[in-house]
Design a protein around this motif. Structure first.
Motif: not given
Length: 168
Positions: A7-28
């Motif tokens: 099964a997909p690792r939901k917590v890991r995917l959520a953490a990666i998505g949150l991290f990338l979202g913060l980095i992308g939002g901050g850069a934008t």
């Protein structure tokens, strides 16, 4: 094929998505902030000002504001009877904030004209010119344009007042 379900690792995917979202939002946000040209940092503002910063005014602190403006009118803004003082706002100021400053300064000069204008040619006809700037309202382009116009002409005494007004 594996013997156990995968099964997909939901917590890991959520953490990666949150991290990338913060980095992308901050850069934008950083990119858009730099692109619109508004100055939010005091140190950056100082790099654009050729003339001295005379004072910082906080419009919400009426008692200290009145005292500071009275001091300014007897010191750096002091002019003789019949002379003119020009205030030129660099930024999209609230009209009420500009009127408040104008009224307080004008009340200190009974036989002197105080002028508020964005027209630097008109302002240069005055004995002293004081620029009004504010973090979050003044743009880099405005300050560069003012600096360029003043560098080509002999201008009267000029300084800057940093305003913290009703918008902040």
């Amino acid at each position: 094929l594996l013997d156990y379900p995968v099964a997909p690792r939901k917590v890991r995917l959520a953490a990666i998505g949150l991290f990338l979202g913060l980095i992308g939002g901050g850069a934008t946000a950083f990119f858009l902030d730099r692109r619109n040209g508004i100055i939010y940092n005091f140190l950056e503002l100082q790099t654009y000002l050729d003339s001295p910063l005379i004072e910082k005014l906080v419009l919400k602190e009426i008692d200290s504001l009145t005292e500071t403006i009275n001091w300014l009118c007897k010191g750096p803004l002091a002019i003789k009877k019949g002379e003119k003082l020009a205030l030129f706002p660099a930024g999209d100021f609230n009209k009420n904030d500009i009127n408040q400053i104008y009224n307080m300064i004008s009340s200190n000069f009974t036989e002197t004209e105080v002028l508020i204008t964005k027209d630097l040619i008109e302002a240069q006809k005055c004995r002293k010119m004081i620029g009004l700037v504010s973090l979050g309202l003044t743009t880099r382009q405005e300050l560069i344009q003012i600096k360029n116009r003043l560098s080509h002409q002999e201008s009267p005494g000029i300084g800057w007042i940093l305003i913290k007004g009703s918008y902040s």
